[in-house]
Design an enzyme around this catalytic site. Sequence first.
Site, short mmCIF file in Angstrom:
data_model
loop_
_atom_site.label_atom_id
_atom_site.label_comp_id
_atom_site.label_asym_id
_atom_site.label_seq_id
_atom_site.Cartn_x
_atom_site.Cartn_y
_atom_site.Cartn_z
N GLN A 182 40.40 -42.10 30.41
CA GLN A 182 40.38 -43.44 29.82
C GLN A 182 40.40 -44.51 30.90
O GLN A 182 40.99 -45.57 30.73
CB GLN A 182 41.56 -43.61 28.86
CG GLN A 182 41.38 -42.88 27.54
CD GLN A 182 40.18 -43.41 26.76
OE1 GLN A 182 39.83 -44.59 26.81
NE2 GLN A 182 39.52 -42.53 26.01
N SER A 183 39.74 -44.25 32.01
CA SER A 183 39.71 -45.21 33.11
C SER A 183 38.98 -46.50 32.73
O SER A 183 37.80 -46.47 32.34
CB SER A 183 39.02 -44.56 34.31
OG SER A 183 38.66 -45.53 35.26
N ASN A 184 39.66 -47.62 32.88
CA ASN A 184 39.02 -48.92 32.68
C ASN A 184 38.01 -49.20 33.79
O ASN A 184 36.98 -49.83 33.58
CB ASN A 184 40.06 -50.04 32.67
CG ASN A 184 41.03 -49.88 31.52
OD1 ASN A 184 40.62 -49.82 30.37
ND2 ASN A 184 42.32 -49.80 31.83
N CYS B 297 36.22 -46.96 35.47
CA CYS B 297 34.98 -46.20 35.24
C CYS B 297 34.15 -46.86 34.15
O CYS B 297 32.93 -46.98 34.27
CB CYS B 297 35.29 -44.75 34.88
SG CYS B 297 35.92 -43.80 36.30
#
Length: 330
Positions: A75-77, A79
Amino acid sequence: MDLVYPPRLRLARLPTPLEPLDRLSAELGGPRLWIKRDDLSDCAASGNKIRKLEFVLAHAKDQGCDTLVTCGGLQSNHCRATAVLGARHGFRVRLVLRGVPESMPDGNLLIDMLCGASIEYHAHSLIRGRDLEFLARACEKERAAGYMPLLIPVGASDATGVWGYVVAAEELSGDFRRIGIEPRAIVFATGSGGTQAGLCAGMALQDLSTEVWGIAVCDDAEWFRNKIVTDLTECANRYSLPVKPDDLAIHVLDQYIGPGYARATTDVFHTIKHVARLEGILLDPVYTGKAMHGLIQEIRQGRFRRGEDVVFLHTGGLFGLFAQRGELHL
Ligand SMILES: *Cc1c(COP(=O)(O)O)cnc(C)c1O
């Protein structure tokens, strides 16, 4: 102050608003709280990463790169912002993600896929602590296929990315002058250290006495001090950033991490609900909810007091809330 910035693409919708949080301030009875709305820096690419990517994508273009390769959690913002901005500016995007999705793609991951990023998933146990090695290998594959990749480290926190928040400090300096405040502190979630590195350097360059307080969402204070000094030293060498990293005060609170990165206690979810209802401000469990929860505890314990102004930097992250909807018990 005439700072010479490295090449920059204008990607973010700037300046973002600086607004008072009147009801939360009154409820806590402590300092006057303000919120810097970097969650409004864009829609799909919103948050703090877009400020760093202004410099990183300009660097990619200057180097003749056609592919962005980066890394983060499922859930990387960071990325997600890279996937969106890559599509918007004609780059291919390859993401190296920690973790394997269990169900339908949601939140940030859904947007990564929607924007056409190619994604590799790696089990936590394999990739932990080896981000750079996995990134280098992904770049190697891109080169073998005839592309020109740029390796962007986690969070775009490197000598190039830190410029995003050096610029933000200049913007904040203008906000403070216009409103007529010189805040005691700016407080926010710190994860890969780039936001804090840029703000620390930027506040010093603006001659502001505002303290820069990172609330850690992973890793301890010592790790952040090393990371921030390392990135700023490299930045100072590569771009002649006129600061001495060793002279900067680096404030990190590492007692609000809770169960771990991307895992929050019920207290944090309670704070998220409370702030949504009191102020109409949406926080997330991975970063901003933890940081706001920490700030509220610090105010209750008297670190920040009545008569002072304190700015909460909202660094974005809304999409991550959807992936943890079950924890809200609504
Ligand atoms: C990445 C991120 C942070 C942390 O910023 P760093 O520069 O990596 O320390 C804080 N909040 C949100 C919403 C983020 O996505």
